[in-house]
Design an enzyme around this catalytic site. Structure first.
Site, PDB file in Angstrom:
ATOM      1  N   TYR A  83       0.825  -1.219   0.000  1.00 47.27           N
ATOM      2  CA  TYR A  83       0.000   0.000   0.000  1.00 47.27           C
ATOM      3  C   TYR A  83       0.857   1.266   0.000  1.00 47.27           C
ATOM      4  O   TYR A  83       0.474   2.274  -0.603  1.00 47.27           O
ATOM      5  CB  TYR A  83      -1.012  -0.012   1.165  1.00 47.27           C
ATOM      6  CG  TYR A  83      -2.217  -0.854   0.803  1.00 47.27           C
ATOM      7  CD1 TYR A  83      -3.262  -0.302   0.061  1.00 47.27           C
ATOM      8  CD2 TYR A  83      -2.287  -2.198   1.137  1.00 47.27           C
ATOM      9  CE1 TYR A  83      -4.354  -1.076  -0.317  1.00 47.27           C
ATOM     10  CE2 TYR A  83      -3.374  -2.975   0.760  1.00 47.27           C
ATOM     11  CZ  TYR A  83      -4.404  -2.413   0.037  1.00 47.27           C
ATOM     12  OH  TYR A  83      -5.479  -3.175  -0.359  1.00 47.27           O
ATOM     13  N   HIS A 101     -14.583   2.006  -1.955  1.00 47.00           N
ATOM     14  CA  HIS A 101     -13.561   1.116  -1.399  1.00 47.00           C
ATOM     15  C   HIS A 101     -12.514   1.868  -0.581  1.00 47.00           C
ATOM     16  O   HIS A 101     -11.390   1.387  -0.428  1.00 47.00           O
ATOM     17  CB  HIS A 101     -12.897   0.308  -2.527  1.00 47.00           C
ATOM     18  CG  HIS A 101     -13.845  -0.651  -3.199  1.00 47.00           C
ATOM     19  ND1 HIS A 101     -13.597  -1.264  -4.401  1.00 47.00           N
ATOM     20  CD2 HIS A 101     -15.072  -1.100  -2.818  1.00 47.00           C
ATOM     21  CE1 HIS A 101     -14.619  -2.046  -4.731  1.00 47.00           C
ATOM     22  NE2 HIS A 101     -15.528  -1.959  -3.796  1.00 47.00           N
TER      23      HIS A 101
HETATM   24  N1  APR Z   1      -9.790   2.727 -20.062  1.00 40.60           N
HETATM   25  C1  APR Z   1     -10.907   2.091 -19.612  1.00 40.60           C
HETATM   26  N2  APR Z   1     -10.884   0.862 -19.095  1.00 40.60           N
HETATM   27  C2  APR Z   1      -9.711   0.232 -19.032  1.00 40.60           C
HETATM   28  C3  APR Z   1      -8.504   0.826 -19.464  1.00 40.60           C
HETATM   29  C4  APR Z   1      -8.580   2.132 -20.009  1.00 40.60           C
HETATM   30  N3  APR Z   1      -7.502   2.763 -20.455  1.00 40.60           N
HETATM   31  N4  APR Z   1      -7.505  -0.060 -19.258  1.00 40.60           N
HETATM   32  C5  APR Z   1      -8.063  -1.161 -18.707  1.00 40.60           C
HETATM   33  N5  APR Z   1      -9.383  -0.989 -18.575  1.00 40.60           N
HETATM   34  C6  APR Z   1     -10.388  -1.919 -18.033  1.00 40.60           C
HETATM   35  C7  APR Z   1     -10.032  -3.380 -18.122  1.00 40.60           C
HETATM   36  O1  APR Z   1     -10.397  -3.910 -19.394  1.00 40.60           O
HETATM   37  C8  APR Z   1     -10.873  -3.969 -16.991  1.00 40.60           C
HETATM   38  O2  APR Z   1     -12.157  -4.334 -17.453  1.00 40.60           O
HETATM   39  O3  APR Z   1     -10.498  -1.652 -16.654  1.00 40.60           O
HETATM   40  C9  APR Z   1     -11.003  -2.814 -16.022  1.00 40.60           C
HETATM   41  C10 APR Z   1     -10.252  -2.986 -14.739  1.00 40.60           C
HETATM   42  O4  APR Z   1     -10.849  -4.024 -14.035  1.00 40.60           O
HETATM   43  P1  APR Z   1     -10.390  -4.411 -12.573  1.00 40.60           P
HETATM   44  O5  APR Z   1      -8.879  -4.464 -12.545  1.00 40.60           O
HETATM   45  O6  APR Z   1     -11.149  -5.607 -12.183  1.00 40.60           O
HETATM   46  O7  APR Z   1     -10.756  -3.132 -11.714  1.00 40.60           O
HETATM   47  P2  APR Z   1     -12.091  -2.782 -11.013  1.00 40.60           P
HETATM   48  O8  APR Z   1     -13.266  -3.137 -11.828  1.00 40.60           O
HETATM   49  O9  APR Z   1     -11.912  -1.385 -10.536  1.00 40.60           O
HETATM   50  O10 APR Z   1     -12.045  -3.719  -9.751  1.00 40.60           O
HETATM   51  C11 APR Z   1     -12.964  -3.474  -8.739  1.00 40.60           C
HETATM   52  O11 APR Z   1     -11.876  -4.909  -7.248  1.00 40.60           O
HETATM   53  O12 APR Z   1      -9.920  -5.711  -6.530  1.00 40.60           O
HETATM   54  C12 APR Z   1     -10.972  -4.903  -6.204  1.00 40.60           C
HETATM   55  O13 APR Z   1     -11.071  -3.107  -4.718  1.00 40.60           O
HETATM   56  C13 APR Z   1     -10.564  -3.493  -5.948  1.00 40.60           C
HETATM   57  O14 APR Z   1     -11.638  -1.492  -6.585  1.00 40.60           O
HETATM   58  C14 APR Z   1     -11.197  -2.731  -7.059  1.00 40.60           C
HETATM   59  C15 APR Z   1     -12.364  -3.617  -7.402  1.00 40.60           C
END
Ligand code: APR
Length: 263
Positions: free
Chosen positions: A67, A119
């Site tokens: 972190y 979160h």
């Molecule tokens: N623009 C838009 N989307 C994008 C880009 C971009 N430049 N680059 C990647 N992505 C997309 C990916 O295709 C994916 O679908 O962003 C998404 C990221 O997904 P996750 O990594 O799963 O993130 P998130 O949905 O925020 O996860 C939710 O999960 O692990 C926990 O607490 C953590 O807040 C997080 C939550």
């Protein structure tokens, strides 16, 4: 990118727009998403394995070090044109509710005044025992690129370990933020999921109401998700390109704003 004309019309007519962002919105600011492969000390770990109360209990220095490394990365990052386009939208639609799953503060640094952090945030740690807030030094941590273990500080009141002020897997969302987010999702006429895999609940359930009552739903993501076939408008591409094109198409202002803010 060509934005469909019906979407432009719906966005112009929006009365209450809800934007739900995930780690993808910050990808173009250089912050890894939760699905990206990790590097350095974290190479062997999936984020899901580090972001749990169990991981912190088992190895607090490993988790606190992760972190601190992320806090450094977020502090050194800058809002990108995607964040700036959302800020522009705040001034262009009658009402915008911005909900994020992200623990960085790039929406705030882009200028959004109210951001619902479902979160938590990287900058508000608390005591793992007595839950009192812990005041971090204002300096940005200077962590090695490959990461390192860092022993968490101790609470000045009860000597408990300090933990990140984020919501880990298996923990409850902050009550106020969650109820405001649910209320907004139940009232809005346009709901946008931006940069999220829509895999992590309960945040991913917010779009269900708007889908069921046939509000306008938008997804912006370069990859596919389970929402692809369900949303009204599925825009495939990076948020930093698609969002300015969308705001520009509907209101023709964002390019100037982003340029000013980024330079
Ligand atoms: N623009 C838009 N989307 C994008 C880009 C971009 N430049 N680059 C990647 N992505 C997309 C990916 O295709 C994916 O679908 O962003 C998404 C990221 O997904 P996750 O990594 O799963 O993130 P998130 O949905 O925020 O996860 C939710 O999960 O692990 C926990 O607490 C953590 O807040 C997080 C939550």
């Amino acid at each position: 990118m060509k934005i469909p004309e019906p979407l432009i019309e719906r966005l112009r007519a929006a009365r209450h727009l809800v934007v739900l962002t995930g780690s993808g919105i910050s990808a173009e600011s250089g912050l890894p998403t939760f699905r990206d492969k990790q590097t350095g000390l974290w190479e062997r770990f999936k984020p899901e394995d580090l972001a749990t109360p169990h991981a912190f209990d088992k190895d607090p220095a490993l988790v606190w070090g992760w972190y601190e490394w992320r806090r450094m990365k977020a502090a050194r990052a800058l809002p990108n044109p995607g964040h700036l386009a959302i800020k522009a939208l705040e001034d262009l639609v009658p009402r915008l509710t911005l909900i994020t799953q992200n623990v960085d503060d790039l929406h705030e640094r882009a200028g959004n005044r109210v951001v619902l952090h479902l979160h938590g945030t990287l900058t508000n740690p608390i005591c793992a025992s007595c839950k009192r807030p812990f005041l971090l030094s204002p300096e940005v941590p200077n962590e090695p690129e490959g990461g390192r273990r860092v022993e968490p500080p101790r609470c000045s009141q009860c000597h408990g370990r300090i933990r990140p002020g984020v919501v880990w897997f298996g923990e409850s969302l902050p009550q106020r933020e969650w109820s405001v987010a649910q209320q907004a999702a139940s009232e809005c006429d346009v709901f946008a999921c931006i940069g999220t895999s829509s895999l992590v609940y309960p945040a991913a359930s917010l779009v269900r109401g708007p889908l069921n009552r046939r509000a306008v739903t938008i997804q912006i993501n370069p990859g596919g998700t389970d929402l692809d076939a369900r949303v009204t408008f599925d825009l495939r591409g990076p948020a930093g390109t698609v969002l300015p094109a969308l705001v520009n198409g509907a209101f023709r202002t964002v390019d100037d704003n982003s340029r000013k803010a980024v330079e």
